[in-house]
Motif scaffolding. Sequence first.
Motif, short mmCIF file in Angstrom:
data_model
loop_
_atom_site.label_atom_id
_atom_site.label_comp_id
_atom_site.label_asym_id
_atom_site.label_seq_id
_atom_site.Cartn_x
_atom_site.Cartn_y
_atom_site.Cartn_z
N VAL A 267 31.63 47.92 44.12
CA VAL A 267 32.49 46.79 44.14
C VAL A 267 32.16 46.16 45.55
N GLY A 268 31.65 44.88 45.44
CA GLY A 268 31.07 44.01 46.73
C GLY A 268 32.40 43.34 47.42
N LEU A 325 45.11 34.76 40.87
CA LEU A 325 44.38 35.74 39.90
C LEU A 325 43.15 34.71 39.46
N SER A 326 42.88 33.72 39.83
CA SER A 326 41.46 33.04 39.68
C SER A 326 40.29 33.92 39.89
N ILE A 356 42.02 41.57 35.87
CA ILE A 356 42.03 42.99 36.67
C ILE A 356 40.95 43.05 37.81
N GLY A 357 39.90 42.56 37.41
CA GLY A 357 38.65 42.82 38.29
C GLY A 357 38.04 44.20 38.31
N LYS A 358 36.82 44.06 38.82
CA LYS A 358 35.89 45.33 38.82
C LYS A 358 36.87 46.38 39.83
N VAL A 363 43.17 41.66 41.04
CA VAL A 363 44.71 41.91 40.94
C VAL A 363 45.06 42.31 42.37
N ARG A 364 44.53 43.17 42.76
CA ARG A 364 44.89 44.04 44.20
C ARG A 364 44.68 42.72 45.37
N LEU A 365 43.87 42.12 45.25
CA LEU A 365 43.70 41.10 46.45
C LEU A 365 44.75 39.77 46.03
N ALA A 366 45.03 39.56 44.77
CA ALA A 366 46.04 38.63 44.35
C ALA A 366 47.56 39.11 44.70
N ALA A 367 47.89 40.31 44.62
CA ALA A 367 49.14 40.98 45.15
C ALA A 367 49.04 40.77 46.50
N ARG A 368 47.99 40.97 47.44
CA ARG A 368 47.99 40.96 48.83
C ARG A 368 48.05 39.56 49.45
#
Length: 452
Positions: A267-268, A325-326, A356-358, A363-368
């Motif tokens: 993941v980049g 979530l874009s 969800i993303g790779k 989703v992790r960044l959207a939650a933060r």
Amino acid sequence: MSMLKLLGLKELIESISRERNLPRLAVQSAIREALLKGYERYRRAQNLDRKQFDEDYFENFEVELDIDDEGFRVVSTKTIVEEVINSDHQIALGDVQEIVDELGDDAAQLVGQEVVVDVTPDKKEFGRMAAMQTKQVLSQKLRDQQRQLIQEEFQDLEATVLQARVLRFERQSVIMAVTSGFGQPEVEAELPKREQLPNDNYRIGSTFRVYLKKVSRGQQRGPQLLVSRADAGLVVYLFANEVPEIEDEVVRIVAVAREANPPSSYVGPRTKIAVDTLDRDVDPVGACIGARGSRIQVVVNELRGEKIDVIRWSPDPATYIANALSPARVDDVRLMDPETRQTHVLVAEDQLSLAIGKEGQNVRLAARLTGWKIDIKDKAKYDFEAEDTKFAAARAQHAAELEELEELEELEAEKLAEDKLDLDNQPINSELPKTSLDENEEEFESENPIMY
């Protein structure tokens, strides 16, 4: 007064001041402290019984530098006494003969007063060990002066971006040279492994923009400046530098979520940034992206290809979460529990992996970014009634637990109030308890009634 010569003292101060970028007064102060430590070493060598030298024993000693004559003196402030017990702190009345002769019969009034005495040792007596001690202390004092100067120079630059140049590598850290402004000398800063970008190629002499994360206030060895390439503050600075609307406060950055060092190498790095504006005629997202992506491309190039999502902030949580979530297309956002900030996001089956993303990165960044706990659900398989029932039961249980806790707190408060009331109403016994002395006195009274 006697004086020990230090040939080349003036030139030494000038060269140290120039090489280390220290004020001359700071260099002179360091030399005085070093010479005083050397004198302490000389005095300890004279008397091997070190128990008499307490920590504050040499507080009454001082070194005076004579820059013009290139030398120094050691002076001591001593108390005038009739009989000397400690010759380093006291001086006999008869030894201050000049003052005694001036005062004549009133010389006795000098007892208890202080006088400054020259105690400069002979050059041969000063010794090689004392000279080595002076040299070591001088080096340490100059390093301390430099650290103090760096603290004062950079403490107002914390949380700003500086230009840095790679000097060398120490273990997994990169040592870089930074400067506080035009014409100022370079200072070493540390870029630890956790603050580096995986796509950066750190070569000696290469330059980078770095975020000044921390200026250490301690006296530790090594660089005192901690810089970062992975901090979200670097992204904010780069956008503010490229987007005039942000600098003019027409567009504001509301939140940033960055994952510069993902947990997996597959993941980049990726950043989500939420922007907003109060001007209806301005598109905040378009302003950050620029014509044909020209503005955001400059930021991406500086971050070595890091993926950046610019989204529109909204006061409505559902809209904000959908935007966060874009680039996934969201069908519905259900705020299941606003108190615990839990939400279900419904998407089509073909949008699940994108939302969800790779490895869950999107989703992790959207939650933060939003501060909500986001669960991505397949809309076609979502059971509205079952999920509503489950959350209703959870909310009811949570409310019951809160009510039970409040009742327990009320009962505890009532019990404390009752205990205090009982204590206040308890009668006070004004009679003191009898002691053995009182009992003996009563016995004596009964045996001798005539006397009472």
